[in-house]
Design a protein around this motif. Structure first.
Motif, PDB file in Angstrom:
ATOM      1  N   PHE A 133       0.858  -1.296   0.307  1.00 54.99           N
ATOM      2  CA  PHE A 133       0.100  -0.015   0.052  1.00 54.99           C
ATOM      3  C   PHE A 133       0.584   1.896  -0.050  1.00 54.99           C
ATOM      4  O   PHE A 133       0.368   2.478   0.042  1.00 54.99           O
ATOM      5  N   ASN A 134       2.864   1.298  -0.164  1.00 55.70           N
ATOM      6  CA  ASN A 134       3.262   2.512  -0.035  1.00 55.70           C
ATOM      7  C   ASN A 134       2.922   2.886  -1.214  1.00 55.70           C
ATOM      8  O   ASN A 134       2.777   1.915  -2.862  1.00 55.70           O
ATOM      9  N   ILE A 135       3.652   3.861  -1.577  1.00 59.02           N
ATOM     10  CA  ILE A 135       4.154   4.165  -2.997  1.00 59.02           C
ATOM     11  C   ILE A 135       4.927   2.832  -4.070  1.00 59.02           C
ATOM     12  O   ILE A 135       6.205   2.640  -3.027  1.00 59.02           O
ATOM     13  N   ASP A 136       4.642   3.132  -5.180  1.00 59.03           N
ATOM     14  CA  ASP A 136       5.469   1.757  -5.670  1.00 59.03           C
ATOM     15  C   ASP A 136       7.126   2.208  -6.890  1.00 59.03           C
ATOM     16  O   ASP A 136       7.001   3.393  -7.546  1.00 59.03           O
ATOM     17  N   ALA A 137       8.325   2.129  -5.953  1.00 61.85           N
ATOM     18  CA  ALA A 137       9.183   3.038  -6.203  1.00 61.85           C
ATOM     19  C   ALA A 137       9.759   2.195  -7.213  1.00 61.85           C
ATOM     20  O   ALA A 137      10.527   3.335  -7.712  1.00 61.85           O
ATOM     21  N   ASN A 138       9.158   1.272  -7.703  1.00 62.78           N
ATOM     22  CA  ASN A 138       9.296   1.327  -9.414  1.00 62.78           C
ATOM     23  C   ASN A 138       8.771   2.152 -10.646  1.00 62.78           C
ATOM     24  O   ASN A 138       9.034   1.797 -11.977  1.00 62.78           O
ATOM     25  N   LYS A 139       8.300   3.029  -9.587  1.00 63.08           N
ATOM     26  CA  LYS A 139       7.314   3.682 -10.890  1.00 63.08           C
ATOM     27  C   LYS A 139       7.553   4.949 -11.256  1.00 63.08           C
ATOM     28  O   LYS A 139       6.478   5.375 -11.797  1.00 63.08           O
ATOM     29  N   ILE A 140       9.169   5.265  -9.714  1.00 66.79           N
ATOM     30  CA  ILE A 140       8.854   6.929  -9.237  1.00 66.79           C
ATOM     31  C   ILE A 140       9.640   7.407 -11.084  1.00 66.79           C
ATOM     32  O   ILE A 140       8.863   8.574 -11.247  1.00 66.79           O
ATOM     33  N   ALA A 182       8.366   2.964   2.879  1.00 62.70           N
ATOM     34  CA  ALA A 182       8.680   2.752   1.723  1.00 62.70           C
ATOM     35  C   ALA A 182       9.844   1.913   1.778  1.00 62.70           C
ATOM     36  O   ALA A 182      10.946   1.778   2.244  1.00 62.70           O
ATOM     37  N   ASP A 183       9.946   2.134   0.021  1.00 66.99           N
ATOM     38  CA  ASP A 183      10.951   1.368  -0.462  1.00 66.99           C
ATOM     39  C   ASP A 183      12.301   2.516  -0.506  1.00 66.99           C
ATOM     40  O   ASP A 183      12.615   2.315  -1.023  1.00 66.99           O
ATOM     41  N   MET A 184      12.643   2.691   0.949  1.00 69.98           N
ATOM     42  CA  MET A 184      13.820   4.316   0.551  1.00 69.98           C
ATOM     43  C   MET A 184      14.996   3.771   0.402  1.00 69.98           C
ATOM     44  O   MET A 184      16.113   4.570  -0.540  1.00 69.98           O
ATOM     45  N   ASP A 185      15.558   2.446   0.168  1.00 68.24           N
ATOM     46  CA  ASP A 185      16.610   2.488  -1.051  1.00 68.24           C
ATOM     47  C   ASP A 185      16.820   3.231  -2.330  1.00 68.24           C
ATOM     48  O   ASP A 185      17.620   3.439  -3.103  1.00 68.24           O
ATOM     49  N   LYS A 186      15.556   2.307  -2.862  1.00 65.15           N
ATOM     50  CA  LYS A 186      15.114   3.374  -4.564  1.00 65.15           C
ATOM     51  C   LYS A 186      15.179   4.244  -4.904  1.00 65.15           C
ATOM     52  O   LYS A 186      15.366   4.896  -5.589  1.00 65.15           O
ATOM     53  N   ILE A 187      14.426   4.534  -3.402  1.00 60.22           N
ATOM     54  CA  ILE A 187      14.177   6.290  -3.619  1.00 60.22           C
ATOM     55  C   ILE A 187      15.077   7.123  -3.639  1.00 60.22           C
ATOM     56  O   ILE A 187      14.970   7.851  -4.080  1.00 60.22           O
ATOM     57  N   MET A 188      16.145   6.752  -2.883  1.00 58.21           N
ATOM     58  CA  MET A 188      17.378   7.510  -2.020  1.00 58.21           C
ATOM     59  C   MET A 188      18.164   7.928  -3.430  1.00 58.21           C
ATOM     60  O   MET A 188      19.375   8.595  -3.130  1.00 58.21           O
ATOM     61  N   ASP A 189      18.546   6.359  -4.112  1.00 58.40           N
ATOM     62  CA  ASP A 189      18.857   6.166  -5.364  1.00 58.40           C
ATOM     63  C   ASP A 189      18.017   7.365  -6.430  1.00 58.40           C
ATOM     64  O   ASP A 189      19.386   7.786  -7.225  1.00 58.40           O
ATOM     65  N   ILE A 190      16.816   7.156  -6.665  1.00 57.65           N
ATOM     66  CA  ILE A 190      16.488   7.865  -7.366  1.00 57.65           C
ATOM     67  C   ILE A 190      16.995   9.701  -7.483  1.00 57.65           C
ATOM     68  O   ILE A 190      17.276  10.422  -7.636  1.00 57.65           O
ATOM     69  N   ALA A 191      16.430  10.367  -5.744  1.00 59.17           N
ATOM     70  CA  ALA A 191      16.999  11.653  -5.368  1.00 59.17           C
ATOM     71  C   ALA A 191      18.134  11.854  -5.620  1.00 59.17           C
ATOM     72  O   ALA A 191      18.619  12.723  -6.454  1.00 59.17           O
ATOM     73  N   GLY A 192      19.019  10.376  -5.338  1.00 65.78           N
ATOM     74  CA  GLY A 192      20.336  10.780  -5.454  1.00 65.78           C
ATOM     75  C   GLY A 192      21.124  11.085  -7.375  1.00 65.78           C
ATOM     76  O   GLY A 192      21.562  12.343  -7.059  1.00 65.78           O
TER      77      GLY A 192
END
Length: 372
Positions: free
Chosen positions: A110-117, A138-148
């Protein structure tokens, strides 16, 4: 048997003398804004979460608004977030003209789908607001990778995430809210750490962001009547801080009790084929702030629970992209099918540390009798 979705009365009775002493002490000493009790509580949050800075404010909503302003979510800049959340997670983006860009949710968490960000990132994107919902982050590894990769700011909405910790690919667990640029908590009464009124907290490991947050909560002033920014009036009430400081003494016990209650539900409802539960993903420590079930007969079950005096809640009946206040964004039904489907099937059962096993038994037996 009547089963409340939540009541503060039992917790108050458990620690009545401590709560009474805390409140009376503040009044006897003379109430002051941002008093010693607030400072002490901020230090307790820093110690518990590992955040370098904790800045207490009037509510979780205010915490989102202040941090969104500081991070530059304004003037048409795009911020990626989830449509399956409480209004404040997105209204904070729009307050100064930022544009929310929604991404559908993971149907199992039910959290944001990090694969679609990443596919939603444009030249106008400035940030991501992941929301840590119900029991997990939420999947903070993927989110922080995208943010970086794209030089984006990350504001963790951990309003419901107090106590949750994420390890992911890291070597140590990190508390929710401490991974991005900013994190926020809500101390609304029903929360895992909840006051007897509103309250919120901003956390960050960035010295400059902390300096700005402390100014923004007092009208943007660096010192009294010296304003560097157009800020806000958002200070945690000293009495609420005193109450929350009492609750901090028992927070680990409270989190453990929530886990016990959740396991009662899992055990008693595991053979009910008509129900589905969220799936925990990623290496993390969950906290059962809410216990949700999914069923195709959600509304009918809700009516049956009402008839049997069992309270429940629905988080959330309408996804944000279909709310009238966000119609100007141009989204339509069908744009985020997972969020829309979950909104039609989700129902939250009573869970709080003081609920009894007999009450949970009654809830579960009632649910099973509905599906017979």
């Amino acid at each position: 048997m009547k089963v409340d979705f939540y009541t503060s009365k039992r917790e108050y009775e458990e620690h009545k003398q401590e709560f009474d002493n805390a409140v009376i002490s503040v009044m006897q000493e003379g109430i002051s804004t941002l008093g010693k009790e607030v400072t002490d509580f901020e230090k307790s949050i820093e110690e518990f979460t590992g955040a370098k800075h904790a800045i207490a404010v009037a509510s979780g909503t205010d915490a989102l608004i202040l941090t969104s302003d500081i991070l530059g979510f304004e003037n048409g800049k795009e911020v990626i977030t989830s449509p399956f959340t409480f209004l404040a997670s997105t209204s904070c983006i729009t307050r100064r003209g930022g544009k929310p860009v929604f991404v559908d949710i993971d149907e199992e968490t039910f959290n944001i789908d990090a694969n679609k960000i990443e596919e939603k990132v444009t030249k106008n994107t400035v940030g991501i607001v992941p929301i840590h919902l119900f029991s997990q982050m939420a999947d903070m590894d993927k989110i922080m990778d995208i943010a970086g990769k794209h030089n984006l700011r990350v504001l963790e909405d951990a309003a419901e995430g107090f106590g949750m910790r994420w390890k992911g690919n890291g070597s140590e667990y990190k508390h929710s809210g401490t991974i991005g640029d900013f994190g926020i908590f809500s101390f609304f009464p029903t929360k895992t750490l909840g006051g007897f009124g509103d309250g919120g907290m901003i956390v960050t490991n960035n010295d400059e962001l902390a300096r700005l947050a402390r100014m923004y909560r007092v009208h943007g002033a660096s010192k009294k009547y010296h304003y560097e920014h157009i800020g806000y009036n958002s200070r945690l009430d000293t009495i609420q801080a005193a109450i929350l400081q009492v609750k901090m003494k028992y927070i680990k016990e409270s989190i453990k009790k929530r886990e016990i209650v959740a396991n009662w539900y899992f055990d008693r409802l595991k053979d009910c084929q008509e129900l589905k539960f969220a799936t925990l993903k990623g290496e993390q420590n969950p906290v059962y702030y809410v216990f949700n079930i999914l069923t195709e007969k959600r509304d009918e079950l809700g009516e049956y629970l009402k008839k049997n005096q069992i309270q429940f809640s629905i988080y959330y009946p309408i996804p944000l992209h279909l709310q009238r206040c966000f119609s100007y964004l141009g989204y339509k039904k069908g744009d985020f099918p997972v969020a829309e489907s979950i909104c039609e099937r989700i129902l939250a059962l009573p869970i709080y540390p003081q609920i009894t096993e007999a009450e949970v038994d009654f809830v579960c037996e009632t649910i099973k009798s509905f599906f017979k």
